[in-house]
Structure formats: structure tokens, C-alpha cells
Design an enzyme around this catalytic site. Structure first.
Site, PDB file in Angstrom:
ATOM      1  N   SER A   1      -3.164   0.728 -10.759  1.00 50.99           N
ATOM      2  CA  SER A   1      -3.845  -0.532 -10.245  1.00 50.99           C
ATOM      3  C   SER A   1      -2.957  -1.834 -11.463  1.00 50.99           C
ATOM      4  O   SER A   1      -3.169  -1.212 -12.521  1.00 50.99           O
ATOM      5  CB  SER A   1      -4.675  -1.050  -9.986  1.00 50.99           C
TER       6      SER A   1
ATOM      7  N   TYR B   1     -13.599  -3.704 -12.137  1.00 54.38           N
ATOM      8  CA  TYR B   1     -12.780  -2.146 -10.859  1.00 54.38           C
ATOM      9  C   TYR B   1     -11.148  -2.051 -12.297  1.00 54.38           C
ATOM     10  O   TYR B   1     -10.700  -1.188 -12.392  1.00 54.38           O
ATOM     11  CB  TYR B   1     -12.219  -3.122 -10.046  1.00 54.38           C
TER      12      TYR B   1
ATOM     13  N   GLU C   1      -4.366  -4.176 -11.819  1.00 53.80           N
ATOM     14  CA  GLU C   1      -5.086  -5.216 -11.814  1.00 53.80           C
ATOM     15  C   GLU C   1      -5.577  -4.693 -13.471  1.00 53.80           C
ATOM     16  O   GLU C   1      -6.244  -5.114 -13.871  1.00 53.80           O
ATOM     17  CB  GLU C   1      -6.707  -4.690 -10.705  1.00 53.80           C
TER      18      GLU C   1
HETATM   19  P1  NDP Z   1      -9.517   2.421  -0.138  1.00 58.43           P
HETATM   20  O1  NDP Z   1     -10.115   1.132   0.229  1.00 58.43           O
HETATM   21  O2  NDP Z   1      -8.897   1.724   1.490  1.00 58.43           O
HETATM   22  O3  NDP Z   1      -9.803   4.109   0.339  1.00 58.43           O
HETATM   23  C1  NDP Z   1     -10.171   4.298  -1.023  1.00 58.43           C
HETATM   24  C2  NDP Z   1     -10.393   5.284   0.000  1.00 58.43           C
HETATM   25  O4  NDP Z   1     -11.336   6.380  -1.397  1.00 58.43           O
HETATM   26  C3  NDP Z   1     -11.439   6.212   1.240  1.00 58.43           C
HETATM   27  O5  NDP Z   1     -11.279   7.055   1.990  1.00 58.43           O
HETATM   28  C4  NDP Z   1     -12.962   6.106   0.544  1.00 58.43           C
HETATM   29  O6  NDP Z   1     -13.695   6.948   1.173  1.00 58.43           O
HETATM   30  C5  NDP Z   1     -12.835   6.981  -0.499  1.00 58.43           C
HETATM   31  N1  NDP Z   1     -13.934   6.893  -1.444  1.00 58.43           N
HETATM   32  C6  NDP Z   1     -14.245   6.119  -1.693  1.00 58.43           C
HETATM   33  N2  NDP Z   1     -15.403   6.710  -3.104  1.00 58.43           N
HETATM   34  C7  NDP Z   1     -15.413   7.409  -2.748  1.00 58.43           C
HETATM   35  C8  NDP Z   1     -16.356   8.923  -3.415  1.00 58.43           C
HETATM   36  N3  NDP Z   1     -16.892   9.105  -4.086  1.00 58.43           N
HETATM   37  N4  NDP Z   1     -15.699  10.415  -2.620  1.00 58.43           N
HETATM   38  C9  NDP Z   1     -14.913  10.665  -2.257  1.00 58.43           C
HETATM   39  N5  NDP Z   1     -13.910   9.639  -1.256  1.00 58.43           N
HETATM   40  C10 NDP Z   1     -14.310   8.436  -2.211  1.00 58.43           C
HETATM   41  O7  NDP Z   1      -7.917   2.069  -0.764  1.00 58.43           O
HETATM   42  P2  NDP Z   1      -6.374   1.752  -0.592  1.00 58.43           P
HETATM   43  O8  NDP Z   1      -6.052   3.199   0.542  1.00 58.43           O
HETATM   44  O9  NDP Z   1      -6.201   1.253   0.195  1.00 58.43           O
HETATM   45  O10 NDP Z   1      -5.772   2.683  -1.786  1.00 58.43           O
HETATM   46  C11 NDP Z   1      -5.784   3.862  -3.019  1.00 58.43           C
HETATM   47  C12 NDP Z   1      -6.651   3.758  -3.668  1.00 58.43           C
HETATM   48  O11 NDP Z   1      -5.247   3.446  -4.994  1.00 58.43           O
HETATM   49  C13 NDP Z   1      -7.364   3.134  -4.647  1.00 58.43           C
HETATM   50  O12 NDP Z   1      -8.017   4.288  -5.802  1.00 58.43           O
HETATM   51  C14 NDP Z   1      -6.814   1.896  -5.449  1.00 58.43           C
HETATM   52  O13 NDP Z   1      -8.181   1.429  -6.135  1.00 58.43           O
HETATM   53  C15 NDP Z   1      -5.881   2.251  -5.215  1.00 58.43           C
HETATM   54  N6  NDP Z   1      -5.186   1.262  -5.618  1.00 58.43           N
HETATM   55  C16 NDP Z   1      -4.793   0.713  -4.356  1.00 58.43           C
HETATM   56  C17 NDP Z   1      -3.765  -0.692  -3.911  1.00 58.43           C
HETATM   57  C18 NDP Z   1      -3.424  -1.450  -2.661  1.00 58.43           C
HETATM   58  O14 NDP Z   1      -3.270  -2.533  -2.903  1.00 58.43           O
HETATM   59  N7  NDP Z   1      -3.930  -0.977  -1.755  1.00 58.43           N
HETATM   60  C19 NDP Z   1      -3.384  -0.561  -5.289  1.00 58.43           C
HETATM   61  C20 NDP Z   1      -3.057  -0.537  -6.713  1.00 58.43           C
HETATM   62  C21 NDP Z   1      -4.087   0.674  -6.956  1.00 58.43           C
HETATM   63  P3  NDP Z   1     -14.651   6.307   2.807  1.00 58.43           P
HETATM   64  O15 NDP Z   1     -14.002   6.015   3.871  1.00 58.43           O
HETATM   65  O16 NDP Z   1     -15.157   6.905   3.289  1.00 58.43           O
HETATM   66  O17 NDP Z   1     -15.279   4.698   2.706  1.00 58.43           O
HETATM   67  P1  GDR Z   2      -6.813  -7.725  -5.644  1.00 59.13           P
HETATM   68  O1  GDR Z   2      -6.360  -7.867  -3.797  1.00 59.13           O
HETATM   69  O2  GDR Z   2      -8.267  -8.234  -5.960  1.00 59.13           O
HETATM   70  O3  GDR Z   2      -5.769  -7.989  -6.038  1.00 59.13           O
HETATM   71  O4  GDR Z   2      -6.941  -5.875  -5.261  1.00 59.13           O
HETATM   72  P2  GDR Z   2      -7.729  -8.885  -2.672  1.00 59.13           P
HETATM   73  O5  GDR Z   2      -6.918  -8.959  -1.157  1.00 59.13           O
HETATM   74  O6  GDR Z   2      -8.734  -8.795  -2.535  1.00 59.13           O
HETATM   75  O7  GDR Z   2      -7.246 -10.628  -3.521  1.00 59.13           O
HETATM   76  C1  GDR Z   2      -6.452 -10.930  -3.525  1.00 59.13           C
HETATM   77  C2  GDR Z   2      -6.256 -12.756  -3.867  1.00 59.13           C
HETATM   78  O8  GDR Z   2      -6.214 -13.492  -2.797  1.00 59.13           O
HETATM   79  C3  GDR Z   2      -7.594 -13.884  -3.911  1.00 59.13           C
HETATM   80  N1  GDR Z   2      -8.414 -14.521  -2.499  1.00 59.13           N
HETATM   81  C4  GDR Z   2      -9.132 -13.978  -1.505  1.00 59.13           C
HETATM   82  N2  GDR Z   2      -9.575 -12.275  -2.208  1.00 59.13           N
HETATM   83  C5  GDR Z   2     -10.256 -11.827  -0.838  1.00 59.13           C
HETATM   84  N3  GDR Z   2     -10.551 -10.884  -1.187  1.00 59.13           N
HETATM   85  N4  GDR Z   2     -11.060 -13.094   0.044  1.00 59.13           N
HETATM   86  C6  GDR Z   2     -10.682 -14.297  -0.044  1.00 59.13           C
HETATM   87  O9  GDR Z   2     -11.575 -14.997   0.982  1.00 59.13           O
HETATM   88  C7  GDR Z   2      -9.680 -14.721  -1.186  1.00 59.13           C
HETATM   89  N5  GDR Z   2      -9.540 -16.059  -1.501  1.00 59.13           N
HETATM   90  C8  GDR Z   2      -8.375 -15.382  -2.608  1.00 59.13           C
HETATM   91  C9  GDR Z   2      -8.146 -12.903  -4.982  1.00 59.13           C
HETATM   92  O10 GDR Z   2      -8.902 -14.771  -5.723  1.00 59.13           O
HETATM   93  C10 GDR Z   2      -7.227 -12.990  -5.428  1.00 59.13           C
HETATM   94  O11 GDR Z   2      -6.819 -13.146  -6.648  1.00 59.13           O
HETATM   95  C11 GDR Z   2      -6.186  -5.347  -4.478  1.00 59.13           C
HETATM   96  C12 GDR Z   2      -6.728  -4.471  -4.107  1.00 59.13           C
HETATM   97  O12 GDR Z   2      -6.399  -3.039  -3.533  1.00 59.13           O
HETATM   98  C13 GDR Z   2      -6.831  -3.250  -5.643  1.00 59.13           C
HETATM   99  O13 GDR Z   2      -7.760  -1.732  -5.027  1.00 59.13           O
HETATM  100  C14 GDR Z   2      -5.710  -2.641  -5.799  1.00 59.13           C
HETATM  101  O14 GDR Z   2      -6.093  -2.006  -6.988  1.00 59.13           O
HETATM  102  C15 GDR Z   2      -5.299  -4.362  -6.393  1.00 59.13           C
HETATM  103  O15 GDR Z   2      -4.908  -4.791  -4.827  1.00 59.13           O
HETATM  104  C16 GDR Z   2      -3.818  -4.096  -6.743  1.00 59.13           C
END
Ligand code: NDP
Ligand code: GDR
Length: 323
Positions: free
Chosen positions: A123, A147, A125
Site C-alpha cells: 500500500s 496499518y 500508506e
Molecule cells: P477490503 O477491506 O474491501 O477487503 C478485505 C478482505 O480481507 C475481505 O475479504 C475480508 O474478509 C478479508 N479478511 C480480513 N481479515 C481476514 C482474515 N483474518 N482472514 C481471511 N480474510 C480476511 O479491502 P480492499 O479490497 O480494498 O483491499 C484489498 C487489499 O489491498 C487489502 O490488503 C488492502 O489493505 C490492500 N490495499 C487496498 C487499497 C485500496 O485502496 N483499496 C490500496 C492499497 C492496498 P471479510 O469479508 O470476512 O471481512
Molecule cells: P486511506 O483511505 O486512509 O487513504 O486508506 P480513507 O478513504 O479512509 O481516507 C482517505 C483520506 O480521507 C481523509 N478523511 C476521511 N477518511 C475517512 N475514512 N472518513 C472521513 O470521514 C474522512 N474525512 C477525511 C482521511 O483522513 C485520509 O486522509 C485506504 C485504505 O484502502 C487502505 O487499506 C489502503 O492501503 C490505502 O487507502 C492506500
């Protein structure tokens, strides 16, 4: 027919990746954890085309069994505790899933079949308090949340297993990517959903935290293509996947509310509850290496993405489906 195991298949990315792999003729095996209530909303439409198997990143033997039984060519490790604010509330659990879970899966692969190709969902992050703009593969990490720290561990253990055991293990450093399937607590979907609800008279205000933070937001459907491409190369490597553009949360509100025919300033309220103990102020990635080596490019623009999400929320709400 190649077989792929996806952990986190019930999540946003898991559902798009499963669709992509099915379209390429894969047998898709999705690992799901046991819950008392089943939540397969994102994969219901493909449930008959995939195989679901119980397993948990906290349980080593379940991972070994899955790799042993299904004999995949590729494993995509997408499962994680992925919501940044929760990582301050549950830092140990976040470390168990998001950091040590990666080692458990790598160990299962190493023990059962070191020929399996492995993708780790790293990520942006990890860049946190950025030391370079834009961020690229060589930019040092400075994570700002439990995280982010856990993801740095996951990244380095992937690199380490590649170097120690010659595994084909890749780390995709993906910047924020969104879609109508994004969890509702993430800021893009929180905003688009609220804009649609306010337009329909079901809500009056939207409470947010930091409007100044900047993110490089792309479309999840584009990003899962990069995951697959990483595992099709002659050599394993790490790649930044991003659009190269950055926008503030304020701009996100402008675009979403405008699409809904509203003025965001009349509805958005700042609530300190949504501020974070340590913020990541600015993220913008350089996808140059992914472009040059994988031939990957994002297709959906920031405006197109946010408008797609507002439209999808409208449709869902109007047809009585809660998102
Ligand atoms: P989601 O939060 O939508 O999905 C997370 C998934 O992980 C769900 O299917 C959840 O299952 C599963 N999970 C959580 N804990 C466990 C566990 N202990 N064992 C098995 N499964 C588990 O995430 P995204 O699809 O958005 O992201 C996918 C991956 O990419 C994550 O690792 C995230 O950190 C990473 N990532 C995401 C980004 C983004 O912008 N979306 C950017 C960069 C990285 P359940 O449905 O049961 O909760
Ligand atoms: P992020 O995504 O922390 O970048 O992680 P999120 O959408 O939660 O926050 C993005 C930015 O928005 C600001 N923010 C708020 N965020 C949330 N959630 N709720 C609010 O009300 C709000 N107001 C302002 C936050 O402070 C932040 O700066 C996501 C996740 O998908 C991670 O798992 C992944 O790795 C990274 O993106 C890349």
C-alpha cells in the site's frame, strides 16, 4: 486451466480480481473466513463460477491445507484489516492479519510448492509522511499508522522470501483505488453515498475529518489488472500502481455533490472525531515502471470514478437496495 487462490475475495479488490481471472479462463478459489452471517454481496453474481473455501490468515494450517488441496499456480494475498482508523483501535490484531498473515501465507507456499507465484497487496500508506514527491518504488517508507507499519512488514517479508528462497513473490504498492463496491467507511464512498442520500432527501449533512489531505485515487477495476500482470512477467518484482494525479478530499466533495446537483458547502460539517492521531497528508504515485514494464495504464479518470460512484449509489438507493 490455471488455478488461482485469492484471499480477501469478499472484499472490493477480491471481487474485481475474481471477475478478471474468470474472464481469462482461470479456476478461481476464494478463501473466506467463517462468520455467523454470510456476507457475499460483492461476489454473489459470480458465486456459481468460483469455489469458496474456509480459511483464515490467523490460522497457519488452514493456509497450508488450501495450497495443498487446490495446487494453485498463483496466490493473491488481498486479505487484511484494511481500514486505517481501526488500526489504532486494534493495533495488535491489525499486525496479526496485515503483517504476520503474509508470512503465514508465504510459509505455506514455501512448504507446499515454492513454484507458486505470489502477489502481496502492499500500500501507498507505507510512504506515509512522504520523503519524496511523487512516490516511486525506490522511495523510503515512513508509515504513519499501525496499518501502514504492518504493510511495511508485509512488503519486506515478501521481498525477503523472494531473496531467501527464490520465490516468485511480488509486492504491488497500490495507491488508493475505489469503486461502487468500496466499503462505506472509506472517504470516497462515504461522500458519494451521502451526496446521493442528501439529494434523495434521506440525509441532511455529512460529517468528515481532514478535507486538506490529498490522495492519488484510481479505479479498482483498473488496478486488479496490474496485479495479474505482475505475476505474468519473466522475473518477480515490485511495482507502484497509481494514476500520477492527486486531489484533496475537498475536491472529492465538490465533484460528488456537483454530480448530485448540490453545493457541498451547504452540507459538509467538520467533525474532529474523524481526524486521525497521525495523518498522511499527500500521496501521489509515479506509475512509470508499471507503464514501461507491464504496459499498464489507468483508464478511468478521477472525475469519471467519482461520478460512476455517485450514479451507482443513486441507482441502488432508488431501487431500494441499501449500498
Ligand atoms: P477490503 O477491506 O474491501 O477487503 C478485505 C478482505 O480481507 C475481505 O475479504 C475480508 O474478509 C478479508 N479478511 C480480513 N481479515 C481476514 C482474515 N483474518 N482472514 C481471511 N480474510 C480476511 O479491502 P480492499 O479490497 O480494498 O483491499 C484489498 C487489499 O489491498 C487489502 O490488503 C488492502 O489493505 C490492500 N490495499 C487496498 C487499497 C485500496 O485502496 N483499496 C490500496 C492499497 C492496498 P471479510 O469479508 O470476512 O471481512
Ligand atoms: P486511506 O483511505 O486512509 O487513504 O486508506 P480513507 O478513504 O479512509 O481516507 C482517505 C483520506 O480521507 C481523509 N478523511 C476521511 N477518511 C475517512 N475514512 N472518513 C472521513 O470521514 C474522512 N474525512 C477525511 C482521511 O483522513 C485520509 O486522509 C485506504 C485504505 O484502502 C487502505 O487499506 C489502503 O492501503 C490505502 O487507502 C492506500
Amino acid at each position: 486451466m490455471p488455478t488461482a487462490v485469492i484471499t480477501g475475495i469478499t472484499g472490493q479488490d477480491g471481487s474485481y480480481l475474481a471477475e478478471l481471472l474468470l474472464s481469462k479462463g482461470y479456476k478461481v478459489v476464494g478463501m473466506v473466513r467463517r462468520t455467523s452471517t454470510i456476507n457475499f454481496d460483492r461476489i454473489r453474481h459470480i458465486q456459481n463460477d468460483i469455489e469458496l473455501v474456509q480459511g483464515d490468515l490467523l490460522d497457519q494450517s488452514s493456509l497450508v491445507d488450501i495450497v495443498h488441496e487446490y495446487k494453485p499456480e498463483e496466490v493473491y494475498n488481498l486479505a487484511a484489516q484494511s481500514f486505517v482508523p481501526t488500526s489504532w483501535k486494534q493495533p495488535v490484531l491489525t499486525g496479526e492479519f496485515t503483517a504476520l498473515g503474509v508470512t503465514r501465507m508465504l510459509e505455506a507456499i514455501r512448504q507446499v510448492n515454492p513454484g507458486i507465484r505470489f502477489y502481496q497487496a502492499s500500500s501507498s500508506e507505507m510512504f506515509g509522511k512522504v520523503v519524496e514527491v511523487p512516490q516511486r518504488e525506490s522511495t523510503p517508507f515512513y508509515p504513519r499508522s499501525p496499518y501502514g507499519v504492518a504493510k511495511v512488514y508485509g512488503h519486506w517479508i515478501t521481498v525477503n522470501y523472494r531473496e531467501s528462497y527464490n520465490l516468485y513473490a511480488c509486492s504491488g504498492i497500490l495507491f488508493n483505488h475505489e469503486s461502487p463496491r468500496r466499503g462505506l467507511e472509506f472517504v470516497t464512498h462515504k461522500v458519494t453515498h451521502a451526496a446521493a442520500r442528501i439529494r434523495l432527501g434521506r440525509q441532511k449533512e455529512l460529517r468528515l475529518g481532514n478535507l486538506d489531505s490529498r490522495r492519488d485515487w484510481g479505479y479498482a477495476g483498473d488496478y486488479v489488472k496490474a496485479m495479474w500482470l505482475m505475476l505474468q512477467q519473466p522475473e518477480p518484482d515490485d511495482y507502484v500502481v497509481a494514476t500520477g494525479e492527486t486531489h484533496t478530499v475537498r475536491e472529492l466533495c465538490e465533484v460528488a455533490f456537483e454530480r448530485a446537483g448540490l453545493d457541498w458547502q451547504e452540507h459538509v460539517v467538520i467533525d474532529p472525531k474523524f481526524l486521525r492521531p497521525a495523518e498522511v497528508d499527500l500521496l501521489v504515485g509515479d506509475p512509470g515502471k508499471a507503464g514501461a514494464k507491464l504496459g499498464w495504464e489507468p483508464e478511468v479518470t478521477f472525475k469519471g470514478l467519482i461520478e460512476m460512484m455517485v450514479d451507482a449509489d443513486f441507482e441502488a438507493l432508488k431501487s431500494g437496495r441499501e449500498v
